[in-house]
Design a protein around this motif. Structure first.
Motif, PDB file in Angstrom:
ATOM      1  N   PRO A 325     -53.133  38.267  11.465  1.00 50.45           N
ATOM      2  CA  PRO A 325     -52.496  38.241  12.795  1.00 50.45           C
ATOM      3  C   PRO A 325     -50.978  38.132  12.696  1.00 50.45           C
ATOM      4  CG  PRO A 325     -54.311  36.663  12.661  1.00 50.45           C
ATOM      5  CD  PRO A 325     -54.111  37.198  11.282  1.00 50.45           C
ATOM      6  N   ILE A 326     -50.300  38.796  13.606  1.00 49.86           N
ATOM      7  CA  ILE A 326     -48.832  38.790  13.585  1.00 49.86           C
ATOM      8  C   ILE A 326     -48.281  37.760  14.570  1.00 49.86           C
ATOM      9  CG2 ILE A 326     -48.579  41.200  12.861  1.00 49.86           C
ATOM     10  CD1 ILE A 326     -47.996  41.886  15.800  1.00 49.86           C
ATOM     11  N   ILE A 327     -47.114  37.239  14.218  1.00 56.13           N
ATOM     12  CA  ILE A 327     -46.380  36.367  15.138  1.00 56.13           C
ATOM     13  C   ILE A 327     -45.491  37.292  15.981  1.00 56.13           C
ATOM     14  CG2 ILE A 327     -44.732  34.458  15.331  1.00 56.13           C
ATOM     15  CD1 ILE A 327     -45.438  33.781  12.374  1.00 56.13           C
ATOM     16  N   GLU A 448     -58.331  38.594  20.659  1.00 53.23           N
ATOM     17  CA  GLU A 448     -57.184  39.487  20.495  1.00 53.23           C
ATOM     18  C   GLU A 448     -55.920  38.695  20.174  1.00 53.23           C
ATOM     19  OE1 GLU A 448     -56.595  42.994  20.946  1.00 53.23           O
ATOM     20  OE2 GLU A 448     -58.757  43.049  20.576  1.00 53.23           O
ATOM     21  N   ASN A 449     -55.833  37.519  20.816  1.00 52.26           N
ATOM     22  CA  ASN A 449     -54.571  36.784  20.705  1.00 52.26           C
ATOM     23  C   ASN A 449     -54.770  35.304  21.042  1.00 52.26           C
ATOM     24  OD1 ASN A 449     -54.820  36.586  23.490  1.00 52.26           O
ATOM     25  ND2 ASN A 449     -53.425  38.270  23.903  1.00 52.26           N
ATOM     26  N   ALA A 450     -53.767  34.518  20.727  1.00 53.78           N
ATOM     27  CA  ALA A 450     -53.755  33.096  21.102  1.00 53.78           C
ATOM     28  C   ALA A 450     -52.306  32.665  21.240  1.00 53.78           C
ATOM     29  CB  ALA A 450     -54.447  32.244  20.038  1.00 53.78           C
ATOM     30  N   MET A 451     -52.045  31.810  22.230  1.00 49.58           N
ATOM     31  CA  MET A 451     -50.677  31.308  22.404  1.00 49.58           C
ATOM     32  C   MET A 451     -50.604  29.865  21.931  1.00 49.58           C
ATOM     33  SD  MET A 451     -48.211  31.110  25.763  1.00 49.58           S
ATOM     34  CE  MET A 451     -47.652  32.791  25.807  1.00 49.58           C
ATOM     35  N   LEU A 473     -46.851  33.772  20.574  1.00 46.68           N
ATOM     36  CA  LEU A 473     -48.159  34.424  20.662  1.00 46.68           C
ATOM     37  C   LEU A 473     -48.540  34.963  19.281  1.00 46.68           C
ATOM     38  CD1 LEU A 473     -50.132  35.254  23.124  1.00 46.68           C
ATOM     39  CD2 LEU A 473     -49.353  37.560  22.593  1.00 46.68           C
ATOM     40  N   LEU A 474     -49.742  34.630  18.867  1.00 46.45           N
ATOM     41  CA  LEU A 474     -50.308  35.195  17.639  1.00 46.45           C
ATOM     42  C   LEU A 474     -51.241  36.319  18.087  1.00 46.45           C
ATOM     43  CD1 LEU A 474     -50.322  34.386  14.525  1.00 46.45           C
ATOM     44  CD2 LEU A 474     -52.608  33.494  14.981  1.00 46.45           C
ATOM     45  N   GLU A 475     -51.118  37.476  17.459  1.00 43.44           N
ATOM     46  CA  GLU A 475     -51.851  38.640  17.985  1.00 43.44           C
ATOM     47  C   GLU A 475     -52.491  39.438  16.855  1.00 43.44           C
ATOM     48  OE1 GLU A 475     -50.311  40.882  21.656  1.00 43.44           O
ATOM     49  OE2 GLU A 475     -49.760  42.138  19.957  1.00 43.44           O
ATOM     50  N   LYS A 476     -53.564  40.106  17.208  1.00 41.13           N
ATOM     51  CA  LYS A 476     -54.261  40.973  16.254  1.00 41.13           C
ATOM     52  C   LYS A 476     -53.284  41.964  15.623  1.00 41.13           C
ATOM     53  CE  LYS A 476     -57.967  44.340  16.223  1.00 41.13           C
ATOM     54  NZ  LYS A 476     -58.895  45.105  17.045  1.00 41.13           N
TER      55      LYS A 476
END
Lengths: 481, 105
Positions: A325-327, A448-451, A473-476
């Motif tokens: 996951p990307i920042i 998909e994501n998490a904040m 946000l961390l995202e796919k």
């Protein structure tokens, strides 16, 4: 250049029941009334097995998803998990014998003495740990005559170390007149180093990296390593890195009360994005000061003292690998100095402004990680259910923006939040305990994501009335181009 | 603890008459403990109100009795957000119970 990723993480707990007496609150209360308070604390301590089988601790080291706590009957301490393991995918729960041995291993100034009789038992315990079995434990094995330990405790300000109700060693002060080098402060700092090193060792193990492949370390522990001329001077990042063999790394410490871990991750991401460093480890050791912080509430309600563990965590931030996951660096939520200090304005800065930049609704973030203090620790002490209030605030922001109806807040909290499960170790609960679960779920395609949202109480230091906060946000990962 | 000091000081200076305590904590449990502390005394016996039962009337900012006495626009600006966040029913129930407890003591 694409945004950096969080490749992997580690989470550790170190069971430290015999250090609860040295937590800030217990120590002050014991000084006021030693005959009543100390026996009361000792009779409410948990065994290692009880701490391991405690469901929130199993969530922390990755054996259970946080949402599973919703289905478990409370009190969780009254419903231990059968067959619970001290090991988890993210790290481990370490028993106190191993912690004491590791603390001696972390000691570069002969600050810790262990008695001759007990030292081999402790080093034997550490040798049974697969991550430390090959370490040179001669320093731990050596031991010291009991008479010399007693003499130091009685006449030189050393603090006793306990095991099974008896003194088995001590921690010394290292300067006669310097309060920043007195035994209690050095014990606190040494435990931050020890638990931080344990977390970093697990991180390297989880990432399958050699220690010399790390090139920068950011420490976000809550301690004040320094001396009389420079309280809180720093240096713990390199101390932890040295203990773990990260010979090719440099690093420094980041301080920001409870927002420390998120600032450290932000700095790590910026260093990687700028191309200055390739593999940055963020590490936080445990806070002895917070042990037994709410013990009075627990004891008065006949509960075990749940703040008997030191928490540690570590994250590996690197360039994009096309998988992890990307920042999203365009999603950083900031609480600017002029942002205002009402709860609403803080949450708007940290949640709504980033969502606006990304063109997302409140409901388009799969999970929010806020301060994740375990409510079973805080509610009996009158401090409330911190995560629940935060989730309701995020839901209320959705109501104000007409993205949610008021009667949907409870559902929103259930779907987009989670029960608190983190030990109340100051910086540790600040959103990041969910990072491991989020990385896994995003990799598996379940999310998909998490904040990640952390807030800090800068006013506690008496230099400003300001609060603080940060989010990202961390995202796919969109995959390799 | 600091708030206990302020309330104790106010009571020492002005007496308990014409003094009402309004609590703002959004968590019902926290609000309850705070309210009981300023009315019945500090349950932790740690602060200035340890063993001091002031029996001050206590309300929560989100109770209708308080809301109705505040201009709507001011209330909306200062407390509107927390009104959405809070479980106002539980808070009202707990505060009514505390006020009943004061009259019984």
């Amino acid at each position: 250049m694409p945004d950096p990723i969080i490749k992997t993480c580690s989470y550790i707990l170190a069971h430290a029941p015999n250090f609860v007496r040295y937590g800030s609150k217990p120590m002050r209360e014991i000084a006021d009334d030693p005959d009543a308070v100390l026996p009361s604390i000792e009779s409410h301590l948990r065994t290692f097995q009880e701490a391991v089988a405690y469901a929130p601790n199993q969530v922390y080291i990755g054996n259970l998803h946080p949402d599973r706590l919703n289905d478990m009957e409370q009190p969780w301490y009254g419903h231990p998990l059968e067959g619970a393991s001290r090991c988890g995918p993210y790290g481990e729960s370490m028993p106190e014998d191993e912690l004491l041995a590791l603390m001696k291993l972390a000691d570069d100034f002969d600050l810790v003495w262990l008695d001759k009789e007990t030292a081999p038992i402790l080093s034997g315990a550490l040798r049974s740990n697969p991550l430390w079995k090959d370490s040179d434990l001669k320093k731990v094995d050596a031991g010291m005559e009991r008479g010399r330990i007693d003499e130091r405790i009685q006449h030189h300000g050393s603090l006793p170390l306990y095991r099974d109700g008896r003194v088995v060693g001590c921690v010394h002060r290292h300067h006669e007149q310097d309060d920043t080098l007195k035994a209690h402060v050095l014990m606190e700092n040494l435990l931050a180093k020890t638990s931080g090193a344990l977390a970093l060792t697990h991180l390297l193990n989880n990432a399958k990296l050699r220690p010399d492949e790390i090139d920068f370390i950011l420490n976000c522990s809550e301690e004040a390593v320094g001396d009389r001329y420079n309280r809180g001077g720093g240096g713990l990042a390199k101390a932890i890195g040295e203990m773990c063999g990260c010979a090719h790394a440099t690093g420094c410490d980041i301080k920001a009360f409870c927002v420390g871990p998120l600032y450290a991750i932000l700095h790590a991401a910026a260093l990687v994005k700028a191309g200055l460093f390739q593999r940055v480890a963020v590490v936080g050791g445990g806070s002895m000061a917070k042990l037994g912080m709410k013990f009075k509430g627990h004891v008065s309600k006949g509960m075990p003292i749940l703040e008997d563990v030191l928490g540690g965590l570590a994250f590996l931030v690197t360039g994009n690998d096309g998988e992890s996951p990307i920042i999203r660096l365009d999603s950083i939520g900031r609480h600017d100095i002029g942002s205002g200090s009402s709860q609403q304005s803080i949450m708007e800065s940290l949640v709504l402004k980033p969502l606006d930049k990304l063109g997302k609704k409140v409901t388009e973030v799969d999970k929010y990680a806020t301060e994740l203090q375990n409510p079973e620790v805080t509610v009996p002490a009158g401090s409330g259910n911190v995560p629940l209030t935060n989730y309701r605030m995020i839901g209320a922001l959705g109501v104000l923006r007409k993205e949610l109806k008021r009667e949907e807040i409870d559902r929103f909290v259930m779907d987009h939040g989670m029960p608190g499960f983190s030990p109340t170790q100051g910086h540790i609960p600040a959103a990041v305990p969910f990072l491991g679960h989020a990385i896994d779920a995003i990799r598996k395609g379940e999310m998909e994501n998490a904040m990640f949202i952390a807030r800090g109480s800068l006013f506690l230091g008496r230099m400003t009335q300001l609060s603080d906060g940060l989010s990202f946000l961390l995202e796919k990962n969109p995959g390799k181009a | 603890m600091e708030k206990q000091t302020i309330i104790k000081k106010l009571v020492d200076e002005r007496g308990v008459e014409d003094l009402v305590v309004v609590i703002g904590a959004v968590d019902p449990e926290v609000a309850q403990v705070t309210a009981e502390t300023v009315t019945l005394g500090d349950p932790s016996f740690a602060g200035p109100l340890a063993g001091v039962s002031l029996r001050l009337p206590v309300y929560h900012i989100l109770e209708s009795e308080v809301k109705n006495d505040i201009p709507q626009d001011v209330y909306e600006e200062q407390a509107g957000f927390m009104e959405i966040v809070a479980d106002t029913e539980t808070i009202s129930r707990k505060f009514k119970e505390i006020r009943e407890k004061i009259t019984q003591v």
